[in-house]
Motif scaffolding. Structure first.
Motif, PDB file in Angstrom:
ATOM      1  N   MET A  90      79.269 140.882 -35.060  1.00 38.09           N
ATOM      2  CA  MET A  90      79.941 141.740 -34.094  1.00 38.09           C
ATOM      3  C   MET A  90      79.274 143.118 -33.975  1.00 38.09           C
ATOM      4  SD  MET A  90      82.732 140.095 -32.858  1.00 38.09           S
ATOM      5  CE  MET A  90      81.410 138.937 -32.520  1.00 38.09           C
ATOM      6  N   TRP A  91      78.706 143.595 -35.066  1.00 37.34           N
ATOM      7  CA  TRP A  91      78.158 144.949 -35.118  1.00 37.34           C
ATOM      8  C   TRP A  91      76.749 145.039 -34.533  1.00 37.34           C
ATOM      9  CZ3 TRP A  91      73.905 147.042 -37.657  1.00 37.34           C
ATOM     10  CH2 TRP A  91      73.885 148.427 -37.798  1.00 37.34           C
ATOM     11  N   ALA A  92      75.929 144.026 -34.775  1.00 35.86           N
ATOM     12  CA  ALA A  92      74.507 144.068 -34.418  1.00 35.86           C
ATOM     13  C   ALA A  92      74.238 144.327 -32.932  1.00 35.86           C
ATOM     14  CB  ALA A  92      73.822 142.779 -34.874  1.00 35.86           C
ATOM     15  N   PRO A  93      74.923 143.638 -31.993  1.00 36.42           N
ATOM     16  CA  PRO A  93      74.603 143.855 -30.583  1.00 36.42           C
ATOM     17  C   PRO A  93      74.867 145.286 -30.110  1.00 36.42           C
ATOM     18  CG  PRO A  93      75.879 141.852 -30.881  1.00 36.42           C
ATOM     19  CD  PRO A  93      75.935 142.593 -32.179  1.00 36.42           C
ATOM     20  N   LEU A  94      75.753 146.005 -30.788  1.00 38.00           N
ATOM     21  CA  LEU A  94      76.098 147.373 -30.371  1.00 38.00           C
ATOM     22  C   LEU A  94      75.194 148.420 -31.006  1.00 38.00           C
ATOM     23  CD1 LEU A  94      79.996 147.182 -30.693  1.00 38.00           C
ATOM     24  CD2 LEU A  94      78.608 146.826 -28.653  1.00 38.00           C
ATOM     25  N   ASN A  95      74.370 148.007 -31.962  1.00 39.51           N
ATOM     26  CA  ASN A  95      73.607 148.989 -32.726  1.00 39.51           C
ATOM     27  C   ASN A  95      72.110 148.686 -32.805  1.00 39.51           C
ATOM     28  OD1 ASN A  95      75.776 150.878 -34.177  1.00 39.51           O
ATOM     29  ND2 ASN A  95      76.588 148.797 -34.142  1.00 39.51           N
ATOM     30  N   GLY A  96      71.615 147.897 -31.851  1.00 41.80           N
ATOM     31  CA  GLY A  96      70.181 147.662 -31.772  1.00 41.80           C
ATOM     32  C   GLY A  96      69.614 146.712 -32.802  1.00 41.80           C
ATOM     33  N   TYR A  97      70.453 145.852 -33.378  1.00 39.63           N
ATOM     34  CA  TYR A  97      69.980 144.916 -34.399  1.00 39.63           C
ATOM     35  C   TYR A  97      70.089 143.462 -33.941  1.00 39.63           C
ATOM     36  CZ  TYR A  97      69.452 148.486 -38.015  1.00 39.63           C
ATOM     37  OH  TYR A  97      69.027 149.564 -38.751  1.00 39.63           O
ATOM     38  N   SER A  98      70.233 143.249 -32.642  1.00 36.56           N
ATOM     39  CA  SER A  98      70.382 141.881 -32.140  1.00 36.56           C
ATOM     40  C   SER A  98      69.158 141.028 -32.463  1.00 36.56           C
ATOM     41  CB  SER A  98      70.595 141.888 -30.625  1.00 36.56           C
ATOM     42  OG  SER A  98      71.767 142.584 -30.283  1.00 36.56           O
ATOM     43  N   LEU A  99      67.980 141.592 -32.261  1.00 37.37           N
ATOM     44  CA  LEU A  99      66.748 140.852 -32.504  1.00 37.37           C
ATOM     45  C   LEU A  99      66.597 140.512 -33.981  1.00 37.37           C
ATOM     46  CD1 LEU A  99      64.732 139.979 -30.371  1.00 37.37           C
ATOM     47  CD2 LEU A  99      63.313 141.942 -30.954  1.00 37.37           C
ATOM     48  N   ASP A 100      66.974 141.454 -34.854  1.00 37.95           N
ATOM     49  CA  ASP A 100      66.878 141.211 -36.295  1.00 37.95           C
ATOM     50  C   ASP A 100      67.804 140.077 -36.732  1.00 37.95           C
ATOM     51  OD1 ASP A 100      65.063 143.426 -36.942  1.00 37.95           O
ATOM     52  OD2 ASP A 100      66.730 144.694 -36.363  1.00 37.95           O
ATOM     53  N   VAL A 101      69.017 140.052 -36.177  1.00 46.96           N
ATOM     54  CA  VAL A 101      69.966 138.995 -36.532  1.00 46.96           C
ATOM     55  C   VAL A 101      69.493 137.645 -35.994  1.00 46.96           C
ATOM     56  CG1 VAL A 101      72.318 138.148 -36.153  1.00 46.96           C
ATOM     57  CG2 VAL A 101      71.934 140.542 -36.751  1.00 46.96           C
ATOM     58  N   SER A 102      68.968 137.612 -34.762  1.00 48.71           N
ATOM     59  CA  SER A 102      68.465 136.347 -34.216  1.00 48.71           C
ATOM     60  C   SER A 102      67.308 135.823 -35.058  1.00 48.71           C
ATOM     61  CB  SER A 102      68.033 136.514 -32.755  1.00 48.71           C
ATOM     62  OG  SER A 102      66.881 137.324 -32.640  1.00 48.71           O
ATOM     63  N   LEU A 103      66.441 136.730 -35.542  1.00 46.60           N
ATOM     64  CA  LEU A 103      65.346 136.311 -36.423  1.00 46.60           C
ATOM     65  C   LEU A 103      65.920 135.723 -37.715  1.00 46.60           C
ATOM     66  CD1 LEU A 103      62.355 136.153 -37.158  1.00 46.60           C
ATOM     67  CD2 LEU A 103      62.490 138.524 -37.953  1.00 46.60           C
ATOM     68  N   GLY A 104      66.984 136.328 -38.232  1.00 48.46           N
ATOM     69  CA  GLY A 104      67.631 135.803 -39.429  1.00 48.46           C
ATOM     70  C   GLY A 104      68.130 134.391 -39.226  1.00 48.46           C
ATOM     71  N   TYR A 105      68.697 134.101 -38.049  1.00 47.85           N
ATOM     72  CA  TYR A 105      69.196 132.754 -37.776  1.00 47.85           C
ATOM     73  C   TYR A 105      68.058 131.755 -37.582  1.00 47.85           C
ATOM     74  CZ  TYR A 105      74.116 133.998 -37.592  1.00 47.85           C
ATOM     75  OH  TYR A 105      75.389 134.390 -37.940  1.00 47.85           O
ATOM     76  N   PHE A 106      66.900 132.232 -37.073  1.00 51.17           N
ATOM     77  CA  PHE A 106      65.738 131.350 -36.995  1.00 51.17           C
ATOM     78  C   PHE A 106      65.237 130.984 -38.392  1.00 51.17           C
ATOM     79  CE2 PHE A 106      64.938 132.736 -32.508  1.00 51.17           C
ATOM     80  CZ  PHE A 106      64.803 131.465 -31.961  1.00 51.17           C
ATOM     81  N   LEU A 107      65.275 131.953 -39.301  1.00 53.12           N
ATOM     82  CA  LEU A 107      64.781 131.734 -40.663  1.00 53.12           C
ATOM     83  C   LEU A 107      65.781 130.984 -41.539  1.00 53.12           C
ATOM     84  CD1 LEU A 107      63.092 135.170 -41.445  1.00 53.12           C
ATOM     85  CD2 LEU A 107      61.958 132.950 -41.499  1.00 53.12           C
ATOM     86  N   LEU A 108      67.053 130.978 -41.154  1.00 50.99           N
ATOM     87  CA  LEU A 108      68.099 130.416 -42.000  1.00 50.99           C
ATOM     88  C   LEU A 108      67.868 128.951 -42.378  1.00 50.99           C
ATOM     89  CD1 LEU A 108      70.738 130.836 -43.484  1.00 50.99           C
ATOM     90  CD2 LEU A 108      71.970 130.374 -41.344  1.00 50.99           C
ATOM     91  N   PRO A 109      67.473 128.065 -41.427  1.00 48.94           N
ATOM     92  CA  PRO A 109      67.241 126.673 -41.832  1.00 48.94           C
ATOM     93  C   PRO A 109      66.180 126.558 -42.921  1.00 48.94           C
ATOM     94  CG  PRO A 109      67.357 126.844 -39.443  1.00 48.94           C
ATOM     95  CD  PRO A 109      67.305 128.244 -39.968  1.00 48.94           C
ATOM     96  N   LEU A 110      65.133 127.362 -42.820  1.00 53.38           N
ATOM     97  CA  LEU A 110      64.080 127.343 -43.830  1.00 53.38           C
ATOM     98  C   LEU A 110      64.598 127.882 -45.153  1.00 53.38           C
ATOM     99  CD1 LEU A 110      61.512 128.723 -41.327  1.00 53.38           C
ATOM    100  CD2 LEU A 110      61.283 126.494 -42.419  1.00 53.38           C
ATOM    101  N   SER A 111      65.428 128.908 -45.060  1.00 53.52           N
ATOM    102  CA  SER A 111      66.030 129.469 -46.263  1.00 53.52           C
ATOM    103  C   SER A 111      66.909 128.434 -46.956  1.00 53.52           C
ATOM    104  CB  SER A 111      66.858 130.707 -45.901  1.00 53.52           C
ATOM    105  OG  SER A 111      67.558 131.201 -47.009  1.00 53.52           O
ATOM    106  N   MET A 112      67.633 127.644 -46.166  1.00 48.91           N
ATOM    107  CA  MET A 112      68.494 126.610 -46.735  1.00 48.91           C
ATOM    108  C   MET A 112      67.670 125.508 -47.402  1.00 48.91           C
ATOM    109  SD  MET A 112      71.605 127.590 -46.261  1.00 48.91           S
ATOM    110  CE  MET A 112      72.601 126.124 -46.446  1.00 48.91           C
ATOM    111  N   VAL A 113      66.518 125.163 -46.783  1.00 48.05           N
ATOM    112  CA  VAL A 113      65.628 124.162 -47.377  1.00 48.05           C
ATOM    113  C   VAL A 113      65.137 124.641 -48.743  1.00 48.05           C
ATOM    114  CG1 VAL A 113      63.357 123.079 -47.173  1.00 48.05           C
ATOM    115  CG2 VAL A 113      64.884 123.109 -45.205  1.00 48.05           C
ATOM    116  N   LEU A 114      64.712 125.894 -48.814  1.00 47.25           N
ATOM    117  CA  LEU A 114      64.214 126.446 -50.077  1.00 47.25           C
ATOM    118  C   LEU A 114      65.342 126.583 -51.103  1.00 47.25           C
ATOM    119  CD1 LEU A 114      61.737 129.186 -48.776  1.00 47.25           C
ATOM    120  CD2 LEU A 114      61.188 126.974 -49.805  1.00 47.25           C
ATOM    121  N   THR A 115      66.534 126.899 -50.625  1.00 44.82           N
ATOM    122  CA  THR A 115      67.683 126.994 -51.532  1.00 44.82           C
ATOM    123  C   THR A 115      67.975 125.643 -52.167  1.00 44.82           C
ATOM    124  OG1 THR A 115      68.670 128.802 -50.254  1.00 44.82           O
ATOM    125  CG2 THR A 115      70.142 127.554 -51.694  1.00 44.82           C
TER     126      THR A 115
END
Length: 295
Positions: A90-115
């Protein structure tokens, strides 16, 4: 199958719409929007669980809690981890962090594989190793460009795996556990709304929000319910593949909100997107193999 696919994509679209929708709720800040989302989503989820027969999961966990009070510490930790993710969304789109959060979701599947490899000793397939290699190139470029990922990206990439591991160890990795996480967040959500600049008098000061805020609750509850129904209608592998739709849409929302990918960041995004494509290809192969098996 077709109904499940349509519902899964619809859920991703609804989450992306909610991501953008926060920009329409001015003058509320991200904390207040998070509070309203929790206060409005929890009742809708309760109704869904009662109607669908999932309420028994909550009862089971509460009974375990009565016999093992120390479990409450783990449940609070689980609620905090989930709350941080929902707040960031909820906070990211209002504070210029939308791109950072979307990158996090792109990396999440890989993070889950490594986990899975580190925490549970799961072996990486050949294609998963290729995906990790591509992702590593993107990570190395980001480290070279700015010295590391933003805290918002890391919160998604690291926070969600820890959350899932904790829920698994607590044996609360079901809808009952999710409901309890949200229920434990309600006092904090109430405090965020009450303690915000607008408070519960926001409708008197800004009448148009009396329509927009309830719509936020409808979008949030609908996205969650549709997502849950889709997970029941689809094979796990196909459901996992369709989860990649959401970060693509979140990236689109970030660009729509005025953020942009800088020239040096393309060498971060392209290898990570290639890694995601490799995982999608592996999942597709697995799905085709399952469908060919004799019944």
């Amino acid at each position: 199958m077709s109904k499940g696919i349509a519902l899964s994509v619809s859920a991703s679209v609804l989450f992306a719409v909610m991501y953008y929708y926060t920009s329409l709720l001015s003058p509320l800040n991200g904390v207040e929007i998070f509070g309203w989302r929790m206060l409005l989503t929890a009742p809708c989820m309760t109704v869904f669980m009662v109607v669908s027969g999932e309420w028994k999961r909550v009862v089971e966990i509460v009974r375990r809690l009565a016999g093992k009070p120390k479990l409450i510490v783990g449940l609070i930790g689980s609620a905090v981890l989930l709350g941080l993710q929902l707040w960031l969304f909820m906070w990211a789109p209002l504070n210029g962090y939308s791109l950072d959060v979307s990158l996090g979701y792109f990396l999440l599947p890989l993070s889950m594989v490594l986990t899975g490899r580190i925490a549970y000793g799961e072996r990486l397939s050949y294609l998963q190793k290729i995906a990790v290699f591509f992702a590593s190139l993107g990570v190395l470029n980001e480290l070279y460009q700015v010295g590391g990922f933003s805290w918002a990206t890391l919160l998604v990439v690291v926070g969600y795996p820890i959350y899932f591991i904790l829920r698994k160890r607590l044996a609360t990795d079901n809808l009952g556990g999710l409901w309890l996480d949200m229920a434990l967040m309600l006092p904090v959500a109430f405090w965020f709304v009450q303690g915000g600049e607008q408070g519960f008098g926001v409708f008197d000061q800004h009448p148009w929000l009396s329509l927009l805020i309830p719509i936020l609750g409808v979008i949030s509850a609908s996205a969650l319910v549709v997502y849950i129904i889709a997970s029941r209608l689809l094979p796990f592998s196909l459901f996992g593949l369709l989860s990649y739709v959401e970060p693509v849409l979140l990236l689109g929302v970030a660009l729509l909100l005025g953020e942009s990918i800088k020239p040096g960041e393309w060498l971060t995004y392209i290898p990570i997107w290639l890694a995601v494509l490799v995982l999608v290809f592996e999942g597709f192969k697995h799905l085709v193999r399952q469908r060919r098996r004799p019944m």
